[in-house]
Design a protein around this motif. Structure first.
Motif, short mmCIF file in Angstrom:
data_model
loop_
_atom_site.label_atom_id
_atom_site.label_comp_id
_atom_site.label_asym_id
_atom_site.label_seq_id
_atom_site.Cartn_x
_atom_site.Cartn_y
_atom_site.Cartn_z
N GLY A 30 28.94 24.75 27.23
CA GLY A 30 28.46 25.43 26.03
C GLY A 30 29.63 26.02 25.28
O GLY A 30 30.65 25.37 25.11
N ARG A 31 29.49 27.27 24.87
CA ARG A 31 30.56 27.92 24.11
C ARG A 31 31.17 29.08 24.90
O ARG A 31 31.45 30.14 24.36
N GLY A 32 31.40 28.85 26.15
CA GLY A 32 31.94 29.89 27.01
C GLY A 32 33.43 30.07 26.89
O GLY A 32 34.16 29.17 26.49
N SER A 33 33.88 31.24 27.26
CA SER A 33 35.31 31.51 27.29
C SER A 33 35.91 30.90 28.56
O SER A 33 35.22 30.60 29.53
N MET A 34 37.24 30.72 28.52
CA MET A 34 37.96 30.16 29.66
C MET A 34 39.22 30.95 29.89
O MET A 34 39.73 31.64 28.99
N GLY A 35 39.76 30.85 31.10
CA GLY A 35 40.95 31.62 31.39
C GLY A 35 41.80 31.02 32.49
O GLY A 35 41.40 30.05 33.15
N TRP A 36 42.96 31.61 32.65
CA TRP A 36 43.88 31.27 33.73
C TRP A 36 44.11 32.51 34.58
O TRP A 36 44.31 33.60 34.05
N PHE A 37 44.10 32.31 35.88
CA PHE A 37 44.42 33.34 36.85
C PHE A 37 45.49 32.79 37.78
O PHE A 37 45.72 31.58 37.84
N ARG A 38 46.12 33.68 38.53
CA ARG A 38 47.12 33.21 39.49
C ARG A 38 47.08 34.08 40.74
O ARG A 38 46.65 35.24 40.70
N GLN A 39 47.53 33.49 41.83
CA GLN A 39 47.57 34.22 43.09
C GLN A 39 48.85 33.87 43.83
O GLN A 39 49.07 32.70 44.17
N ALA A 40 49.66 34.88 44.03
CA ALA A 40 50.90 34.72 44.78
C ALA A 40 50.63 35.00 46.26
O ALA A 40 49.65 35.68 46.60
N PRO A 41 51.47 34.48 47.15
CA PRO A 41 51.27 34.71 48.58
C PRO A 41 51.18 36.20 48.92
O PRO A 41 52.02 36.99 48.50
N GLY A 42 50.15 36.56 49.65
CA GLY A 42 49.99 37.94 50.07
C GLY A 42 49.48 38.89 49.01
O GLY A 42 49.39 40.10 49.23
N LYS A 43 49.12 38.35 47.84
CA LYS A 43 48.64 39.19 46.74
C LYS A 43 47.25 38.76 46.31
O LYS A 43 46.81 37.65 46.60
N GLU A 44 46.58 39.64 45.60
CA GLU A 44 45.26 39.32 45.09
C GLU A 44 45.39 38.43 43.85
O GLU A 44 46.42 38.44 43.16
N ARG A 45 44.32 37.72 43.57
CA ARG A 45 44.29 36.90 42.36
C ARG A 45 44.33 37.82 41.14
O ARG A 45 43.64 38.83 41.09
N GLU A 46 45.15 37.46 40.16
CA GLU A 46 45.29 38.30 38.98
C GLU A 46 45.08 37.51 37.70
O GLU A 46 45.35 36.31 37.63
N PHE A 47 44.64 38.20 36.70
CA PHE A 47 44.41 37.63 35.37
C PHE A 47 45.74 37.27 34.72
O PHE A 47 46.71 38.02 34.81
N VAL A 48 45.77 36.12 34.04
CA VAL A 48 46.95 35.70 33.30
C VAL A 48 46.65 35.64 31.80
O VAL A 48 47.33 36.27 31.00
N ALA A 49 45.63 34.87 31.43
CA ALA A 49 45.31 34.70 30.01
C ALA A 49 43.89 34.17 29.87
O ALA A 49 43.37 33.55 30.80
N ALA A 50 43.29 34.42 28.72
CA ALA A 50 41.95 33.93 28.45
C ALA A 50 41.79 33.66 26.96
O ALA A 50 42.51 34.23 26.13
N VAL A 51 40.81 32.80 26.65
CA VAL A 51 40.57 32.42 25.26
C VAL A 51 39.08 32.18 25.07
O VAL A 51 38.39 31.66 25.96
N THR A 52 38.57 32.59 23.92
CA THR A 52 37.18 32.33 23.60
C THR A 52 37.00 30.89 23.13
O THR A 52 37.97 30.19 22.85
N TRP A 53 35.72 30.47 22.99
CA TRP A 53 35.44 29.07 22.71
C TRP A 53 36.13 28.58 21.44
O TRP A 53 36.71 27.52 21.40
N GLY A 54 36.05 29.35 20.38
CA GLY A 54 36.62 28.95 19.10
C GLY A 54 38.09 29.31 18.96
O GLY A 54 38.67 29.15 17.88
N SER A 55 38.68 29.79 20.05
CA SER A 55 40.10 30.20 20.07
C SER A 55 40.39 31.35 19.12
O SER A 55 41.55 31.59 18.78
N SER A 56 39.36 32.07 18.72
CA SER A 56 39.59 33.18 17.78
C SER A 56 40.15 34.41 18.48
O SER A 56 40.77 35.26 17.85
N ILE A 57 39.92 34.52 19.78
CA ILE A 57 40.40 35.68 20.53
C ILE A 57 41.14 35.18 21.77
O ILE A 57 40.63 34.34 22.51
#
Length: 124
Positions: A30-57
């Motif tokens: 549909g028109r959902g947002s998407m994102g990238w996360f990352r996880q380094a060894p021994g660390k929790e998963r963390e937010f990297v970047a995200a974008v809305t469907w129309g790339s406006s945000i």
């Protein structure tokens, strides 16, 4: 069900660049947002970047702001992460995430679909 598959990871020297890609298939997002996360060894998963469907945000973690650029091509069901000026601190497994909700999301528990991850290793 939605499937997400990342690619583009690898080994790069500090100061170098990589471009990650994520293709979605299966049931439409549909028109959902998407994102990238990352996880380094021994660390929790963390937010990297995200974008809305129309790339406006777009949103970025402070640690990557000015170095990483998120983009998407909805016609091709693709999500990208251009990573420049990489440092060893960027070494991690990078995950693509998606959801069916229009609004921006930066927390991992707000995303319903995840890829299997792609390894990024930055050598000093």
């Amino acid at each position: 069900q939605v499937q997400l598959v990342e690619s583009g990871g690898g080994l790069v020297q500090a100061g170098g660049s990589l471009r990650l890609s994520c293709v979605s298939s299966g049931r439409t997002l549909g028109r959902g947002s998407m994102g990238w996360f990352r996880q380094a060894p021994g660390k929790e998963r963390e937010f990297v970047a995200a974008v809305t469907w129309g790339s406006s945000i777009t949103r970025y973690a402070d640690s990557v702001k000015g170095r990483f650029t998120i983009s998407r091509d909805n016609a091709k069901n693709m999500l990208y992460l251009q990573m420049d000026s990489l440092s060893p601190e960027d070494t991690a497994v990078y995950y693509c995430a998606a959801r069916n909700v229009l609004t921006m999301a930066t927390r991992s528990n707000e995303y319903s679909y995840w890829g299997q991850g792609t390894q990024v290793t930055v050598s000093s």
